[in-house]
Motif scaffolding. Structure first.
Motif, PDB file in Angstrom:
ATOM      1  N   ARG A   8     -13.223  -2.992  -3.266  1.00  0.00           N
ATOM      2  CA  ARG A   8     -11.828  -2.636  -3.353  1.00  0.00           C
ATOM      3  C   ARG A   8     -11.273  -3.196  -2.321  1.00  0.00           C
ATOM      4  N   ASP A  11     -10.794  -6.970  -3.529  1.00  0.00           N
ATOM      5  CA  ASP A  11      -9.470  -6.843  -4.517  1.00  0.00           C
ATOM      6  C   ASP A  11      -8.041  -6.737  -3.765  1.00  0.00           C
ATOM      7  N   ILE A  12      -8.180  -6.244  -2.631  1.00  0.00           N
ATOM      8  CA  ILE A  12      -6.892  -6.121  -1.870  1.00  0.00           C
ATOM      9  C   ILE A  12      -6.660  -7.366  -1.249  1.00  0.00           C
ATOM     10  N   GLY A  15      -5.924 -10.022  -3.832  1.00  0.00           N
ATOM     11  CA  GLY A  15      -4.565  -9.586  -4.362  1.00  0.00           C
ATOM     12  C   GLY A  15      -3.541 -10.103  -3.541  1.00  0.00           C
ATOM     13  N   LEU A  16      -3.443  -9.685  -2.338  1.00  0.00           N
ATOM     14  CA  LEU A  16      -2.658 -10.184  -1.297  1.00  0.00           C
ATOM     15  C   LEU A  16      -2.335 -11.505  -1.106  1.00  0.00           C
ATOM     16  N   LEU A  19      -0.495 -12.787  -4.241  1.00  0.00           N
ATOM     17  CA  LEU A  19       1.052 -12.354  -4.249  1.00  0.00           C
ATOM     18  C   LEU A  19       2.000 -13.373  -4.081  1.00  0.00           C
ATOM     19  N   LEU A 104      -2.508  -8.213 -11.578  1.00  0.00           N
ATOM     20  CA  LEU A 104      -2.688  -8.240  -9.889  1.00  0.00           C
ATOM     21  C   LEU A 104      -2.244  -7.197  -9.248  1.00  0.00           C
ATOM     22  N   PHE A 105      -0.899  -6.911  -9.953  1.00  0.00           N
ATOM     23  CA  PHE A 105      -0.039  -5.722  -9.415  1.00  0.00           C
ATOM     24  C   PHE A 105      -0.996  -4.386  -9.807  1.00  0.00           C
ATOM     25  N   LEU A 108      -3.675  -4.338  -7.061  1.00  0.00           N
ATOM     26  CA  LEU A 108      -3.331  -3.993  -5.927  1.00  0.00           C
ATOM     27  C   LEU A 108      -3.351  -2.436  -5.767  1.00  0.00           C
ATOM     28  N   LYS A 109      -2.745  -1.722  -6.997  1.00  0.00           N
ATOM     29  CA  LYS A 109      -2.530  -0.462  -7.143  1.00  0.00           C
ATOM     30  C   LYS A 109      -3.841   0.437  -7.020  1.00  0.00           C
TER      31      LYS A 109
END
Length: 131
Positions: A8, A11-12, A15-16, A19, A104-105, A108-109
């Motif tokens: 996780r 992933d964050i 993803g960031l 973004l 990717l949203f 992030l969720k």
């Protein structure tokens, strides 16, 4: 537990980092999608996630608004190169997989992960065997 925690976190972080590029892509591709047939920029299809939870998977819309649901003889969704439901920009996005980037949203969720199986449609999930 630690494996899921670190997955996780990765992933964050990824993803960031991605973004700003996704937002730039939305600013470029979004108006093209909109002006081709005056519809929404995103397609938010319902999918089944971990534990059977339903979520909306975000993608760039590659088909015309209110396009019919075409199926092949085996019942799967038609997805050929000559699909008349696909817009001009949609054809390009599908060939380059750009239409998948807004997912990717969902990453992030926490609805999806960068590495893992593709979330199935509800109809596909219902056809799965118990295991």
């Amino acid at each position: 537990m630690y494996k899921h925690f670190f997955k996780r976190i990765i992933d964050i972080i990824i993803g960031l980092c991605a973004l700003p590029f996704i937002i730039l892509l939305i600013l470029i591709i979004g108006p093209i999608i909109y002006f081709e047939d005056k519809g929404p920029i995103f397609y938010n299809g319902p999918r089944i996630g971990l534990g059977g939870k339903v979520f909306k998977m975000c993608k760039f819309r590659s088909m015309y608004v209110n396009a019919p649901d075409l199926r092949t003889a085996d019942g799967s969704t038609y997805n050929g190169d000559d699909d008349p439901r696909v817009t001009k920009i949609g054809r390009f996005m599908r060939k380059t997989s750009i239409d998948e980037l807004p997912q990717l949203f969902n990453v992030l969720k926490g609805d999806m992960s960068l590495v893992g199986t593709r979330p199935p449609l509800i109809s596909e999930f219902e056809a799965y065997q118990q295991h």
